[in-house]
Design an enzyme around this catalytic site. Structure first.
Site, short mmCIF file in Angstrom:
data_model
loop_
_atom_site.label_atom_id
_atom_site.label_comp_id
_atom_site.label_asym_id
_atom_site.label_seq_id
_atom_site.Cartn_x
_atom_site.Cartn_y
_atom_site.Cartn_z
N GLY A 131 0.86 -1.17 0.00
CA GLY A 131 0.00 0.00 0.00
C GLY A 131 0.89 1.22 0.00
O GLY A 131 2.09 1.11 0.30
N GLN A 146 3.45 9.85 1.10
CA GLN A 146 4.70 9.08 1.14
C GLN A 146 5.58 9.34 -0.08
O GLN A 146 6.76 8.98 -0.07
CB GLN A 146 4.40 7.57 1.22
CG GLN A 146 3.86 7.15 2.58
CD GLN A 146 3.74 5.65 2.65
OE1 GLN A 146 2.76 5.09 2.17
NE2 GLN A 146 4.74 4.99 3.20
N CYS A 168 6.34 -0.20 7.43
CA CYS A 168 5.94 0.91 6.57
C CYS A 168 7.12 1.29 5.67
O CYS A 168 8.26 1.35 6.15
CB CYS A 168 5.54 2.10 7.44
SG CYS A 168 5.07 3.55 6.50
N HIS A 206 -4.02 1.56 7.88
CA HIS A 206 -2.64 2.07 7.81
C HIS A 206 -2.55 3.24 6.83
O HIS A 206 -1.96 4.28 7.15
CB HIS A 206 -1.71 0.91 7.39
CG HIS A 206 -0.26 1.27 7.33
ND1 HIS A 206 0.66 0.84 8.26
CD2 HIS A 206 0.42 2.03 6.43
CE1 HIS A 206 1.86 1.33 7.93
NE2 HIS A 206 1.74 2.04 6.83
N GLU A 207 -3.15 3.08 5.65
CA GLU A 207 -3.04 4.14 4.62
C GLU A 207 -3.87 5.36 4.99
O GLU A 207 -3.44 6.50 4.76
CB GLU A 207 -3.45 3.60 3.23
CG GLU A 207 -2.63 2.40 2.74
CD GLU A 207 -1.13 2.58 2.85
OE1 GLU A 207 -0.63 3.71 2.76
OE2 GLU A 207 -0.42 1.57 3.04
CO CO Z 1 3.03 3.17 5.64
#
Ligand code: CO
Length: 167
Positions: free
Chosen positions: A45, A50, A88, A130-131
């Protein structure tokens, strides 16, 4: 443009992202670049911040290697607290048990702006949480104890220093 992964604690990862209002060519291009960056990093993901873009856009991997795009996602409901071992792309070399929910209901838009709702469980629910955390300016380490978070932060910063010293 080739996008590289931003590492925590960069401010773009700790600031909530902006909702998408323009579903034009720039969004399509961003999604394509995020897909490329996620595959290059072998992630399951990725969130737009990011790759340094503060917009409410992410990709969510399913167990079979496929993935789907979420734009302006919101979590509507959660149930069944669990903990998952998480890592991550923005916190390389680190993994920790993180409190999450086994089931989530989310509302989001696709790349052309159509509204969708999804009931997800287990792995997909986990990646969604998480995203969406990323898009809210939160990294999974923010859900750990202050002591664990400090340790991860120190290791991440010294790892970065070590790597940047390499010729
Ligand atoms: Co992450």
């Amino acid at each position: 443009m080739k996008r590289s992964i931003v590492h925590w604690p960069d401010p773009v990862l700790t600031t909530p992202t902006r909702p998408v209002t323009d579903f034009g060519a720039d969004l399509q291009q961003l999604l394509d670049e995020m897909t490329e960056a996620m595959h290059a990093a072998e992630g399951i993901g990725i969130a737009a911040n990011q790759v340094g873009v503060p917009l409410r856009v992410a990709l969510v991997g399913r167990g079979d290697g496929s993935y789907f795009e979420i734009v302006n996602p919101e979590i509507l409901e959660t149930s069944e607290p669990v903990s998952y071992r998480e890592g991550c792309l923005s916190v390389p070399g680190e993994w920790a048990e993180c409190p999450r929910f086994r089931r989530v209901r989310v509302r989001y838009q696709d790349r052309v702006g159509a509204s969708l709702e999804l009931d997800a469980e287990d792995r997909v629910a986990h990646v969604l949480q998480h995203e969406i955390d990323h898009l809210d300016g939160r990294v999974y380490v923010d859900r750990l104890s202050p002591l664990k978070r400090r340790l991860v932060r120190e290791r991440t910063i010294s790892r970065k220093r070590r790597l940047s010293r390499r010729p």
